[in-house]
Design an enzyme around this catalytic site. Sequence first.
Site, PDB file in Angstrom:
ATOM      1  CB  SER A 103       5.616  -1.941  11.769  1.00  0.00           C
ATOM      2  OG  SER A 103       5.410   0.028  11.815  1.00  0.00           O
ATOM      3  CD  GLU A 127      -3.495  -2.310   7.476  1.00  0.00           C
ATOM      4  OE1 GLU A 127      -2.479  -2.819   7.026  1.00  0.00           O
ATOM      5  OE2 GLU A 127      -3.510  -1.165   7.329  1.00  0.00           O
ATOM      6  CG  HIS A 148      -5.741   2.211   5.708  1.00  0.00           C
ATOM      7  ND1 HIS A 148      -5.271   2.675   6.272  1.00  0.00           N
ATOM      8  CD2 HIS A 148      -4.640   1.346   5.433  1.00  0.00           C
ATOM      9  CE1 HIS A 148      -4.032   2.546   7.230  1.00  0.00           C
ATOM     10  NE2 HIS A 148      -4.218   1.545   5.919  1.00  0.00           N
ATOM     11  N   GLY A 169       3.284  -0.826   3.882  1.00  0.00           N
ATOM     12  CA  GLY A 169       3.072   0.387   3.338  1.00  0.00           C
ATOM     13  C   GLY A 169       4.580   0.861   3.348  1.00  0.00           C
ATOM     14  N   GLY A 170       5.212   1.379   4.550  1.00  0.00           N
ATOM     15  CA  GLY A 170       6.604   1.975   3.926  1.00  0.00           C
ATOM     16  C   GLY A 170       7.341   1.584   2.941  1.00  0.00           C
ATOM     17  CG  ASN A 186      -1.616   1.301   1.338  1.00  0.00           C
ATOM     18  OD1 ASN A 186      -1.904   1.912   0.892  1.00  0.00           O
ATOM     19  ND2 ASN A 186      -2.634   1.800   2.638  1.00  0.00           N
ATOM     20  CD1 TRP A 187       3.313   1.420  -2.771  1.00  0.00           C
ATOM     21  CD2 TRP A 187       3.226   3.028  -4.575  1.00  0.00           C
ATOM     22  NE1 TRP A 187       4.813   0.508  -3.317  1.00  0.00           N
ATOM     23  CE2 TRP A 187       4.713   1.310  -4.547  1.00  0.00           C
ATOM     24  CE3 TRP A 187       3.766   3.290  -5.659  1.00  0.00           C
ATOM     25  CZ2 TRP A 187       5.560   1.762  -5.892  1.00  0.00           C
ATOM     26  CZ3 TRP A 187       4.286   3.117  -6.773  1.00  0.00           C
ATOM     27  CH2 TRP A 187       5.613   2.415  -7.232  1.00  0.00           C
ATOM     28  CE  LYS A 188       0.157   3.211   4.216  1.00  0.00           C
ATOM     29  NZ  LYS A 188       0.320   3.192   5.915  1.00  0.00           N
ATOM     30  CD  GLU A 236      -3.059   5.541   6.538  1.00  0.00           C
ATOM     31  OE1 GLU A 236      -2.964   5.598   5.823  1.00  0.00           O
ATOM     32  OE2 GLU A 236      -2.100   4.965   7.479  1.00  0.00           O
ATOM     33  N   GLY A 267       3.135   2.798  11.151  1.00  0.00           N
ATOM     34  CA  GLY A 267       4.034   3.154  10.730  1.00  0.00           C
ATOM     35  C   GLY A 267       5.082   3.854  11.995  1.00  0.00           C
TER      36      GLY A 267
HETATM   37  P1  13P Z   1       3.666   0.389   7.687  1.00  0.00           P
HETATM   38  O1  13P Z   1       3.634  -0.438   6.629  1.00  0.00           O
HETATM   39  O2  13P Z   1       3.840   1.586   7.244  1.00  0.00           O
HETATM   40  O3  13P Z   1       3.072   0.816   9.230  1.00  0.00           O
HETATM   41  O4  13P Z   1       2.143   0.394   7.480  1.00  0.00           O
HETATM   42  C1  13P Z   1       0.898  -0.333   7.348  1.00  0.00           C
HETATM   43  C2  13P Z   1       0.081  -0.339   6.347  1.00  0.00           C
HETATM   44  O5  13P Z   1      -1.089   1.204   7.333  1.00  0.00           O
HETATM   45  C3  13P Z   1      -0.187  -0.610   4.929  1.00  0.00           C
HETATM   46  O6  13P Z   1      -1.127  -0.673   4.768  1.00  0.00           O
END
Ligand code: 13P
Length: 251
Positions: free
Chosen positions: A210, A165, A95, A231-232, A10-12, A97, A171
């Site tokens: 993470s 999640e 998600h 994510g990251g 997920n590149w956000k 967010e 993050g």
């Molecule tokens: P991180 O891997 O950056 O913690 O993000 C997880 C996430 O929200 C994937 O959707």
Amino acid sequence: MPLKPLIAGNWKMNGDTASLGEIEAISEVVSASPPRADILICPPATLIFQAAQTAAGRIAIGGQNCSAEPCGAFTGDVSAEMLRDAGATAVIVGHSERRRFHGETDSMVAAKTLAAWRAGLLAIVCVGETEGERLAGDHQTVCKTQLRGSVPDRAKAGNTAIAYEPVWAIGTGKTPALSDIASMHRHIRECLVERFGPEGNSIRILYGGSVKPENAREILFTPEVGGALVGGASLKAADFCAIFSAAPQGT
Ligand code: 13P
């Protein structure tokens, strides 16, 4: 029959056309030595069309959100059908967010899941507790309520995956103990079987929060973990490839 693990990035709100090089690099690794896992990258909506062209079927491309509506006067929204038309085969819905910054409720997430199915997309439905809810011991109840409200009837392994999640792990570099991941995934599995019968055993439950090359193997080998939502660490091909290379060999 259990599906292959699904390793999704997920590149956000990150990435521009220069990032298509990461899609190409990941696709090259996958085609040189096909992992026995399904690989998906969800870039921002602006990149879906080009990402799908770049991937050329070597990896799957998905959206990060969709409207519940197919079309119409909804300025700024993108429908599941539009994602599909651009080359997506999956979409993340609910998600944390989106729930937090856009006020998405369980019933809104359920409507988006139905929209994903309508367009023929795999819906990756996210659930997870906040730190306060975990400290209060409410994590199982919170996730059960989110699942009940966000996943419509008729969920199947072919149209739905769940992503657990924990909000406090996203993050932050913090991850739950493996035993806590195992017990939450077991709880989610029980909820799915209670609701969907034997089909509930086949729906993949991804872990997200993470995930990095350093912890991917132990997380991906935890019972009932059917993949990861990253994510990251999905933004750089080298890290993401290290993560999916750590996945168990699916069937
Ligand atoms: P991180 O891997 O950056 O913690 O993000 C997880 C996430 O929200 C994937 O959707």
